[in-house]
Design a protein around this motif. Structure first.
Motif: not given
Length: 198
Positions: A163-187
């Motif tokens: 799904e991430v590969e098909k995302i074309r909306d920049g704002n959505l991609l930034i939100a997902i990227f921020s969430g993933v980085l937060s998840f990695v930081a918590v782990v």
């Protein structure tokens, strides 16, 4: 008096039915206008995307060739486009920057990479649990349940990377990227605490 009352009732009922008809017609017109607006908006977005893609292809030096070429020339032209694109990307000029395309690609690749790492780690845990069940170190019912849950999570991470590969909306991609980085930081924080206590 009775006749007047009946005529008033008829007039009231006919005005009420006319009002209902007018509301239905108005609602239908509003819905139709909204659908036309959405179609026009979608068409404009698609047209803008096609223009952006055409401009990007020009920047990368991509040439279009006929679709009905034989396989040899099709492969030659594809290789030519790949080599020219690689050359243009290696020596990319500042004047060619139109939008943050490379930044979005990096964010997308990083997010997909993190999802892939999570997927493969979950697969390794599933294999470890199965091996533990065969060695009789893990209860079979618990092992099967845990393996199934972890396998399902791995499949969800796999689907999310598609799904991430098909995302074309920049704002959505930034939100997902921020969430993933937060998840990695918590782990990483949890792992650091566990390692510190051991």
């Amino acid at each position: 008096m009775g006749k007047k009352k009946r005529t008033n009732n008829k007039q009231n009922s006919s005005s009420t039915s006319m009002k209902n008809i007018d509301e239905k017609v108005l609602a239908r017109e509003i819905i139709q206008a909204y659908e036309e607006f959405e179609q026009k908006k979608k068409y404009e977005v698609e047209k803008r995307e096609q223009e952006n893609q055409k401009e990007w292809n020009q920047i990368l030096g991509q040439k279009e060739y006929p679709e009905n070429e034989n396989w040899f020339w099709k492969n030659v032209h594809r290789k030519r486009n790949d080599i020219v694109a690689l050359y243009k990307l290696l020596f990319f000029k500042q004047k060619d920057v139109r939008d943050p395309r490379a930044t979005f690609v990096l964010m997308s690749l990083t997010t997909m990479g993190i999802f892939s790492i999570c997927k493969w780690m979950l697969y390794i845990f599933v294999i470890s649990i199965i091996v533990g069940m065969f060695k009789m170190e893990i209860d079979i019912l618990l092992g099967i349940t845990l393996s199934f849950v972890l396998w399902m999570l791995a499949r969800i991470f796999r689907m999310a990377s598609f799904e991430v590969e098909k995302i074309r909306d920049g704002n959505l991609l930034i939100a997902i990227f921020s969430g993933v980085l937060s998840f990695v930081a918590v782990v990483i924080a949890i792992v650091a605490i566990i390692v510190d206590k051991v």
